[in-house]
Design an enzyme around this catalytic site. Structure first.
Site, PDB file in Angstrom:
ATOM      1  N   LYS A 109       0.848  -1.182   0.000  1.00 49.84           N
ATOM      2  CA  LYS A 109       0.000   0.000   0.000  1.00 49.84           C
ATOM      3  C   LYS A 109       0.888   1.239   0.000  1.00 49.84           C
ATOM      4  O   LYS A 109       1.800   1.352   0.838  1.00 49.84           O
ATOM      5  CB  LYS A 109      -0.839  -0.031   1.275  1.00 49.84           C
TER       6      LYS A 109
HETATM    7  C1  E4P Z   1      -8.131   1.609   4.338  1.00 51.81           C
HETATM    8  O1  E4P Z   1      -7.458   0.736   3.870  1.00 51.81           O
HETATM    9  C2  E4P Z   1      -7.871   2.312   5.610  1.00 51.81           C
HETATM   10  O2  E4P Z   1      -7.151   1.462   6.449  1.00 51.81           O
HETATM   11  C3  E4P Z   1      -9.117   2.654   6.384  1.00 51.81           C
HETATM   12  O3  E4P Z   1     -10.289   2.234   5.733  1.00 51.81           O
HETATM   13  C4  E4P Z   1      -9.138   4.041   6.949  1.00 51.81           C
HETATM   14  O4  E4P Z   1     -10.353   4.253   7.584  1.00 51.81           O
HETATM   15  P1  E4P Z   1     -10.608   5.376   8.690  1.00 51.81           P
HETATM   16  O5  E4P Z   1     -11.013   6.608   8.000  1.00 51.81           O
HETATM   17  O6  E4P Z   1     -11.738   4.807   9.519  1.00 51.81           O
HETATM   18  O7  E4P Z   1      -9.330   5.504   9.470  1.00 51.81           O
END
Ligand code: E4P
Length: 217
Positions: free
Chosen positions: A83
């Site tokens: 990522k």
């Molecule tokens: C996606 O891969 C992220 O880890 C995640 O969905 C972020 O979400 P949040 O806005 O609840 O931190």
């Protein structure tokens, strides 16, 4: 639509894999920081449990650093998807890693042009954050519709991974819009199970059954 779990917690993932519900997992540096321990060991464990794509995020901010970290993360397990954040450096790193056959999830996507650029450099997934857009008074799901439309017309293989999911409505809308993947925190997956009429209905079935058994005795 595939269901990924959004957590760095092995404990939270175990019961979900036992149910056979999970197609993959996503983590991020905030989620991993909550766990403590060795992040590489945790990612390896998650891969072993999920047996599907597991996103592990780089923390370098320059392209060379992201590429180095990305190669290292990809070496942990064949299920790892690297990522990278959507920055110029992230786009450059995505291009290099993808050209080496490493799957990349470009994260922190908040606009359709960002998603398009990530797809152009070979991202396997883009992660638009719907909840964080809702948080600032926008409608996150509009972005999902835009990206799904854009990718389907252009014929990109990049999958739309709906992230920052805050409620079951996000999940249903993602599916109806044709998103490929939704990643949910375990608490939201829990909510997907629940309906008060199911509980009330089951209670009544069991009560009626027991009453009938009592009458027979
Ligand atoms: C996606 O891969 C992220 O880890 C995640 O969905 C972020 O979400 P949040 O806005 O609840 O931190």
């Amino acid at each position: 639509m595939k269901l990924f779990v959004d957590t760095g917690s092995v404990k939270e993932i175990e019961p979900l894999t036992a149910l056979g519900l999970l197609d993959g997992a996503t983590t991020n540096p905030s989620l991993m920081a909550k766990e403590g321990g060795d992040p590489r060991a945790i990612i390896r464990q998650i891969c072993g449990l999920v047996q599907g794509p597991v996103s592990a995020e780089v923390v370098a901010t320059d392209a060379d650093g992201m590429i180095r970290e990305g190669r290292d993360l990809a070496g942990i397990d064949p299920h790892v998807v690297v990522k990278v954040p959507f920055t110029r450096a992230g786009v450059a790193a995505c291009r290099t890693l993808a050209s080496e056959g490493i799957r990349v999830n470009v994260t922190l996507i908040f606009s359709a042009p960002q998603a398009w650029l990530a797809a152009k450099v070979g991202a396997a997934y883009v992660s638009p954050f719907v909840g964080r857009l809702d948080d600032i008074g926008m409608t996150g799901m509009h972005l999902i519709q835009e990206i799904v439309d854009l990718f389907s017309h252009a014929g990109y293989a990049t999958e739309v991974l709906v992230a920052s999911v805050r409620n079951p409505v996000h999940v249903v809308e993602a599916g109806r819009m044709g998103a490929h993947v939704v990643t949910c925190p375990p608490a939201i997956i829990d909510q997907l199970f629940k309906h008060p009429l199911t509980d009330i209905g089951l209670e009544k079935f069991l009560k009626d059954w027991q009453k009938a058994q009592g009458a027979k005795a």
